[in-house]
Design a protein around this motif. Sequence first.
Motif, PDB file in Angstrom:
ATOM      1  N   THR A  80       0.827  -1.195   0.000  1.00 44.78           N
ATOM      2  CA  THR A  80       0.000   0.000   0.000  1.00 44.78           C
ATOM      3  C   THR A  80       0.866   1.252   0.000  1.00 44.78           C
ATOM      4  N   MET A  81       0.373   2.281  -0.653  1.00 41.83           N
ATOM      5  CA  MET A  81       1.101   3.547  -0.702  1.00 41.83           C
ATOM      6  C   MET A  81       1.122   4.203   0.674  1.00 41.83           C
ATOM      7  N   THR A  82       2.283   4.646   1.084  1.00 44.52           N
ATOM      8  CA  THR A  82       2.458   5.355   2.345  1.00 44.52           C
ATOM      9  C   THR A  82       3.069   6.727   2.072  1.00 44.52           C
ATOM     10  N   GLY A  83       3.081   7.563   3.088  1.00 44.47           N
ATOM     11  CA  GLY A  83       3.661   8.886   2.933  1.00 44.47           C
ATOM     12  C   GLY A  83       5.139   8.855   2.619  1.00 44.47           C
ATOM     13  N   HIS A  84       5.881   7.928   3.229  1.00 44.29           N
ATOM     14  CA  HIS A  84       7.323   7.845   2.986  1.00 44.29           C
ATOM     15  C   HIS A  84       7.603   7.365   1.566  1.00 44.29           C
ATOM     16  N   ILE A  85       6.857   6.374   1.097  1.00 45.82           N
ATOM     17  CA  ILE A  85       7.054   5.902  -0.277  1.00 45.82           C
ATOM     18  C   ILE A  85       6.679   7.003  -1.261  1.00 45.82           C
ATOM     19  N   TYR A  86       5.620   7.723  -0.960  1.00 44.86           N
ATOM     20  CA  TYR A  86       5.177   8.786  -1.854  1.00 44.86           C
ATOM     21  C   TYR A  86       6.229   9.894  -1.963  1.00 44.86           C
ATOM     22  N   ARG A  87       6.874  10.192  -0.848  1.00 46.19           N
ATOM     23  CA  ARG A  87       7.898  11.234  -0.873  1.00 46.19           C
ATOM     24  C   ARG A  87       9.183  10.743  -1.524  1.00 46.19           C
ATOM     25  N   ASP A  88       9.670   9.562  -1.075  1.00 49.28           N
ATOM     26  CA  ASP A  88      10.981   9.097  -1.519  1.00 49.28           C
ATOM     27  C   ASP A  88      10.984   8.595  -2.958  1.00 49.28           C
ATOM     28  N   VAL A  89       9.888   8.048  -3.419  1.00 52.53           N
ATOM     29  CA  VAL A  89       9.858   7.437  -4.753  1.00 52.53           C
ATOM     30  C   VAL A  89       9.123   8.330  -5.750  1.00 52.53           C
ATOM     31  N   ASP A  97      -4.756  13.654  -5.827  1.00 53.77           N
ATOM     32  CA  ASP A  97      -6.022  13.692  -5.102  1.00 53.77           C
ATOM     33  C   ASP A  97      -5.765  13.846  -3.608  1.00 53.77           C
ATOM     34  N   ASN A  98      -6.853  13.769  -2.843  1.00 53.14           N
ATOM     35  CA  ASN A  98      -6.751  14.031  -1.406  1.00 53.14           C
ATOM     36  C   ASN A  98      -6.606  12.755  -0.583  1.00 53.14           C
ATOM     37  N   ALA A  99      -5.922  11.760  -1.138  1.00 50.61           N
ATOM     38  CA  ALA A  99      -5.669  10.543  -0.363  1.00 50.61           C
ATOM     39  C   ALA A  99      -4.782  10.866   0.846  1.00 50.61           C
ATOM     40  N   ARG A 100      -4.951  10.096   1.885  1.00 52.69           N
ATOM     41  CA  ARG A 100      -4.240  10.391   3.141  1.00 52.69           C
ATOM     42  C   ARG A 100      -2.731  10.403   2.986  1.00 52.69           C
ATOM     43  N   PRO A 101      -2.112   9.447   2.240  1.00 54.73           N
ATOM     44  CA  PRO A 101      -0.647   9.531   2.099  1.00 54.73           C
ATOM     45  C   PRO A 101      -0.179  10.787   1.373  1.00 54.73           C
ATOM     46  N   HIS A 102      -1.041  11.373   0.536  1.00 55.25           N
ATOM     47  CA  HIS A 102      -0.646  12.575  -0.215  1.00 55.25           C
ATOM     48  C   HIS A 102      -0.672  13.836   0.650  1.00 55.25           C
ATOM     49  N   ARG A 103      -1.307  13.767   1.797  1.00 61.09           N
ATOM     50  CA  ARG A 103      -1.481  14.974   2.608  1.00 61.09           C
ATOM     51  C   ARG A 103      -0.715  14.902   3.931  1.00 61.09           C
ATOM     52  N   GLU A 104       0.222  13.987   4.032  1.00 59.57           N
ATOM     53  CA  GLU A 104       1.013  13.916   5.258  1.00 59.57           C
ATOM     54  C   GLU A 104       2.011  15.074   5.308  1.00 59.57           C
ATOM     55  N   ASN A 105       2.469  15.380   6.502  1.00 59.75           N
ATOM     56  CA  ASN A 105       3.364  16.530   6.696  1.00 59.75           C
ATOM     57  C   ASN A 105       4.688  16.360   5.958  1.00 59.75           C
ATOM     58  N   ILE A 106       5.209  15.144   5.931  1.00 57.57           N
ATOM     59  CA  ILE A 106       6.498  14.947   5.256  1.00 57.57           C
ATOM     60  C   ILE A 106       6.360  15.190   3.754  1.00 57.57           C
ATOM     61  N   GLN A 114       7.476  21.772  -0.561  1.00 54.56           N
ATOM     62  CA  GLN A 114       7.988  23.124  -0.312  1.00 54.56           C
ATOM     63  C   GLN A 114       9.485  23.206  -0.566  1.00 54.56           C
ATOM     64  N   SER A 115      10.218  22.193  -0.156  1.00 54.77           N
ATOM     65  CA  SER A 115      11.672  22.230  -0.347  1.00 54.77           C
ATOM     66  C   SER A 115      12.061  22.145  -1.824  1.00 54.77           C
ATOM     67  N   GLU A 116      11.270  21.454  -2.628  1.00 58.97           N
ATOM     68  CA  GLU A 116      11.551  21.322  -4.059  1.00 58.97           C
ATOM     69  C   GLU A 116      10.862  22.397  -4.890  1.00 58.97           C
ATOM     70  N   ASP A 117      10.133  23.302  -4.218  1.00 59.89           N
ATOM     71  CA  ASP A 117       9.425  24.393  -4.904  1.00 59.89           C
ATOM     72  C   ASP A 117       8.448  23.854  -5.955  1.00 59.89           C
ATOM     73  N   ILE A 118       7.690  22.836  -5.550  1.00 59.60           N
ATOM     74  CA  ILE A 118       6.676  22.235  -6.428  1.00 59.60           C
ATOM     75  C   ILE A 118       5.318  22.762  -5.997  1.00 59.60           C
ATOM     76  N   THR A 119       4.611  23.384  -6.924  1.00 55.77           N
ATOM     77  CA  THR A 119       3.294  23.946  -6.626  1.00 55.77           C
ATOM     78  C   THR A 119       2.234  22.867  -6.807  1.00 55.77           C
ATOM     79  N   ARG A 120       1.480  22.647  -5.753  1.00 52.52           N
ATOM     80  CA  ARG A 120       0.418  21.645  -5.803  1.00 52.52           C
ATOM     81  C   ARG A 120      -0.901  22.323  -6.187  1.00 52.52           C
TER      82      ARG A 120
END
Length: 362
Positions: free
Chosen positions: A233-242, A264-273, A279-285
């Motif tokens: 399952t997709m997690t916040g860490h996988i979403y960020r790192d991969v 979309d507004n899935a929970r892993p997409h909205r985690e703080n990490i 923000q660090s990569e200057d990517i506008t969502r």
Amino acid sequence: MTRTTLELTAPLQTSTPHQREDIWPPTYDLACSTTDKWNRAPNLGSFGPKVETLPLCHRGRLWQRFQDDGNVSRCYSTGRPRVTTPNEDRYLAVTAKRNRRSTASDLSRQLSSATGTTVSRQTVYRRLGHIGLYARRPVRCVPLTATHCRLRLAWSREHALWTPQQWSCVMFSDESRFSLQSDSRRTFIWRVPGTRYHQESSIERHHYGGAGWLVWGGIILGSRTDLHVQSVTMTGHIYRDVILEQHVRLFRGTMGAEFLFMDDNARPHRENIVDECLQSEDITRMDWPAYSPDLNPIEHVWDMLGRLIAASQPPPTCLPELRRTLLDEWCNIPQDQIDNLIPSMLRRCKACIASSGRHTPY
């Protein structure tokens, strides 16, 4: 064959030397057979050559009709009288529209209890078919609350004025799941009556969908990301790192500050990490309304991929084969078909506005 004596009388007609001799004679007394009578009688149409094959009772009725009317053409008939009246037909239509999930048997019982008229299920089908109501499977959609509809409507009104240039800078992304056992109900088979439960007429399928892969992909005008395939399952860490680090960040560096990333507004997409990484990569969502898969054009790409997987020969029988097929078919989707989906965002917004934020045909 029995010979009878027949006397036919017709109004006197004046004859001329040039008059045909084989016309119906004005008055004669002729002893002839039944076949001879039909051969001499005019206006028989297609009955003449077939009269010998007709039963005697039918010949008598046709002959009597010819004597009365002068022809044997079939008279107009309304057919079998209708069982229901126009008021009862309207009752069926109103009842079906009030409760769309009523079966034909339910409507027949309700009509019988209300009016005393008993009709079959087929009669109900025909009456409703006359006004354009047919039994069909309902479309499966996500549940929408009043808040969801309000947010969808506001988002559509805001983006309905966007230009194609603005939409060309948006990367649409999403996850989907593909399993070895397809859950598509579009598959039909040919079978004869009584063989519904035979082995060749059945498809074995687990209720939970069976083993499969979770995939992630992104599309943008003129390009697409590599397909990411994973079994967990997709997690916040996988979403960020991969996802963000290995795929989205590359497109941001290529397109510059105009790049917009949609998820979309899935929970892993909205985690703080994940927010910190953006923000660090200057990517506008891009702001996205919840429960709006019909507004995301990548859903059609998943449908294309699913059709290609289902049509692959031989079909994948194990998870490694399914993984290879997913990666290969993802690259085989023509880019022009993906590019045709991006301009549809204007039509999607208009359709959402027309439905007041409810479900759209997309």
